[in-house]
Motif scaffolding. Structure first.
Motif, PDB file in Angstrom:
ATOM      1  N   ARG A 154      -1.151  -1.397   8.232  1.00 38.46           N
ATOM      2  CA  ARG A 154      -1.546  -2.717   7.709  1.00 38.46           C
ATOM      3  C   ARG A 154      -1.570  -3.796   8.788  1.00 38.46           C
ATOM      4  O   ARG A 154      -1.676  -4.985   8.456  1.00 38.46           O
ATOM      5  N   THR A 190      -3.335  -6.104  11.267  1.00 39.44           N
ATOM      6  CA  THR A 190      -4.689  -6.642  11.286  1.00 39.44           C
ATOM      7  C   THR A 190      -4.955  -7.374  12.595  1.00 39.44           C
ATOM      8  O   THR A 190      -4.032  -7.785  13.302  1.00 39.44           O
ATOM      9  N   THR A 234     -10.399 -12.565   5.544  1.00 39.20           N
ATOM     10  CA  THR A 234      -9.287 -11.662   5.274  1.00 39.20           C
ATOM     11  C   THR A 234      -9.819 -10.244   5.090  1.00 39.20           C
ATOM     12  O   THR A 234     -10.686 -10.015   4.249  1.00 39.20           O
ATOM     13  N   SER A 237      -9.021  -6.304   4.043  1.00 42.27           N
ATOM     14  CA  SER A 237      -8.080  -5.536   3.237  1.00 42.27           C
ATOM     15  C   SER A 237      -8.620  -4.121   3.059  1.00 42.27           C
ATOM     16  O   SER A 237      -9.819  -3.872   3.196  1.00 42.27           O
ATOM     17  N   GLN A 238      -7.698  -3.230   2.727  1.00 43.31           N
ATOM     18  CA  GLN A 238      -8.044  -1.815   2.619  1.00 43.31           C
ATOM     19  C   GLN A 238      -7.346  -1.254   1.396  1.00 43.31           C
ATOM     20  O   GLN A 238      -6.138  -1.411   1.242  1.00 43.31           O
ATOM     21  N   ASP A 239      -8.093  -0.620   0.533  1.00 44.18           N
ATOM     22  CA  ASP A 239      -7.544   0.000  -0.664  1.00 44.18           C
ATOM     23  C   ASP A 239      -7.768   1.504  -0.530  1.00 44.18           C
ATOM     24  O   ASP A 239      -8.855   1.995  -0.826  1.00 44.18           O
TER      25      ASP A 239
END
Length: 123
Positions: free
Chosen positions: A54, A56, A67, A69-71
């Protein structure tokens, strides 16, 4: 592995867009990913990157406004872009790699690339 971007479009300066990148196929359990942008006849620019822990990394020009993000459960990568400026107009592409990057801002750190989605910001 295939990466497919979506969410691009036209927006006025100061507006927001959310880009998505769907990952089809297996990369690794904690793969790294990033967003790049490019305008014709200019060098590709790293925008934001994220890796399996996580961590960045953002380009100075987008810090505090974008922003990433990664799911992993949904196998998607997103880029939330706020307070867009006209200079942000470009083709945005997502990229992924099975290993953690060192900086996340070099194209050769990534193995897989999407085709891109166009973002146009009008003043």
């Amino acid at each position: 592995v295939q990466l497919v971007e979506s969410g691009g479009g036209s927006v006025q300066s100061g507006g927001s867009l959310r880009l998505s990148c769907s990952v089809f196929g297996y990369i690794s359990s904690g793969y790294s990913a990033g967003w790049f942008r490019q305008v014709p006849e200019k060098k590709r620019e790293a925008v934001a990157a994220i890796r399996g822990d996580r961590t960045t990394n953002y380009a100075d020009s987008v810090k505090s406004r974008f922003t990433i993000s990664q799911d992993n459960a949904k196998n998607t990568l997103s880029l939330e872009m706020n307070m867009l400026k006209s200079g942000a107009s470009a083709m945005y592409s997502c990229a992924a790699a099975p290993r953690w990057w060192l900086s996340g801002r070099e194209g050769d750190e990534y193995k897989y690339w999407g085709q891109g989605t166009q973002v146009t910001v009008s003043s």
